[in-house]
Design a protein around this motif. Structure first.
Motif, mmCIF file in Angstrom:
data_model
loop_
_atom_site.group_PDB
_atom_site.id
_atom_site.type_symbol
_atom_site.label_atom_id
_atom_site.label_comp_id
_atom_site.label_asym_id
_atom_site.label_seq_id
_atom_site.Cartn_x
_atom_site.Cartn_y
_atom_site.Cartn_z
ATOM 1 N N LYS A 12 0.814 -1.210 0.000
ATOM 2 C CA LYS A 12 0.000 0.000 0.000
ATOM 3 C C LYS A 12 0.853 1.268 0.000
ATOM 4 N N LYS A 15 5.146 1.787 -4.865
ATOM 5 C CA LYS A 15 4.789 1.373 -6.217
ATOM 6 C C LYS A 15 6.081 1.324 -7.032
ATOM 7 N N ARG A 16 6.149 0.369 -7.952
ATOM 8 C CA ARG A 16 7.344 0.273 -8.790
ATOM 9 C C ARG A 16 7.193 1.197 -9.994
ATOM 10 N N PHE A 22 11.535 1.791 -6.801
ATOM 11 C CA PHE A 22 10.294 1.955 -6.058
ATOM 12 C C PHE A 22 10.073 3.422 -5.747
ATOM 13 N N ARG A 65 6.064 -7.553 -7.417
ATOM 14 C CA ARG A 65 5.733 -6.239 -7.959
ATOM 15 C C ARG A 65 6.678 -5.897 -9.080
#
Length: 65
Positions: A12, A15-16, A22, A65
């Motif tokens: 949460k 994000k990549r 990241f 991810r």
């Protein structure tokens, strides 16, 4: 080899990016905003790269991810 579980708290928060790095949010952008000037709030609203020293730890938390 069993599948690895994704750390849901990290999922949460990070994000990549397209480059493989990241991205994260800045701290201090949620409340008590009246005393912060507009430039500071605008900068805090943008995402930032995770530090290179922390990249490996985040990759372990988010294996798919």
């Amino acid at each position: 080899m069993p599948k690895l579980k994704t750390n849901r708290g990290a999922a949460k928060r990070f994000k990549r990016a397209g480059s493989g790095k990241f991205r994260r949010r800045h701290a201090n952008a949620n409340h008590i905003l009246t005393k912060k000037n507009a430039t500071r709030k605008r900068r805090l609203a943008q995402s930032a790269d995770v530090a290179p020293q922390d990249q490996a730890a985040i990759e372990r938390l988010l294996p798919y991810r």
